[in-house]
Design an enzyme around this catalytic site. Sequence first.
Site, short mmCIF file in Angstrom:
data_model
loop_
_atom_site.label_atom_id
_atom_site.label_comp_id
_atom_site.label_asym_id
_atom_site.label_seq_id
_atom_site.Cartn_x
_atom_site.Cartn_y
_atom_site.Cartn_z
N GLU A 152 0.84 -1.20 0.00
CA GLU A 152 0.00 0.00 0.00
C GLU A 152 0.88 1.25 0.00
O GLU A 152 1.69 1.44 0.90
CB GLU A 152 -0.89 0.02 1.24
CG GLU A 152 -1.88 -1.12 1.32
CD GLU A 152 -2.69 -1.06 2.59
OE1 GLU A 152 -3.88 -0.70 2.50
OE2 GLU A 152 -2.15 -1.37 3.67
N ILE A 153 0.69 2.09 -1.01
CA ILE A 153 1.42 3.35 -1.10
C ILE A 153 0.48 4.45 -0.63
O ILE A 153 -0.57 4.70 -1.24
CB ILE A 153 1.89 3.63 -2.54
CG1 ILE A 153 2.69 2.43 -3.08
CG2 ILE A 153 2.69 4.92 -2.62
CD1 ILE A 153 3.91 2.07 -2.26
#
Length: 308
Positions: A152-153
């Site tokens: 997850e960015i």
Amino acid sequence: MMSGTVAIVGAGSIGVGFAVHFSSRSYRVQLWDPAPEVHERARLDIQERLTLLEEEGLLSSTASEAIERVSFHDILLDALADADLVQECAPEKLELKREIFQQIGAYSPDSAILASSSSAIVSSEFATATPARSRVLIAHPGNPPYLLPVIEIVPSQYTDQSTVDRAMEFYRGSGLKPVLVRQELEGFVFNRLQGALLREAYCLVRDGVISVEDLDAVVKNGPGRRWAFMGPFETSDLNTRGGIESHAQKMGPAYERMGAERGQHDPWVPELVRIVSDQRRHSLPIEQWDERVVWRDRQLIALKKLFG
């Protein structure tokens, strides 16, 4: 496959996992931990996991060649040298992360992406510790990252768009599957989904509805099989002829009652259902629905052959 240099700050399970992932993909890995005595344990863990990947045919090189790409450093400055990515893997303590980012912001190369593996703390709470805050973001992995590809960015209001773009490209080039989380929120998406299931699981055990063993059996022999290759929206979309809009009409009221029973009143209002349905139909035109159901069944058949 890309290559480059990754500095890993912290030699716990996530730091070790990232070291395995990147070294197995031909990246140089420079690992530092504030307690240098853990380096030998980390080295053995990395070697063990790389050997397992080699035995299963998942390495393009040998485990010995991969471990040679990992170096251990007593001094943080040495670990940061020439890093394209700094992956912070320290414990989930805000003040510790602020201290670490103050240091890596000051001593990392000006072009390095500064990423935190934080499981719940948003980066805006510690990015202010460094003038390099425009290079700071969350890159939260599944555990272990060498086997679970999602990452997850999560940028903050301080993160430059160019940093986000470079991070997405860097992780994708390493073989991970980055997803962009568009808003900062505690726990991001992975742990919010996981937490929702765990909260209900604990409640069901507390209320005497089911045992721990039987609850795990429900998940691994039921939804878990489908979730191995589909998400909840695609699962629902393929479960009902007419797609996810039809599913919401049929099941929405029951899910609303179940949520209200736990004190959560979040009905699937028509506007929300339309947004979800439109995005599903963009991914899968309704004309292809029958074909995709056959694809789903083939994946489940393959899993049934593996697990019975």
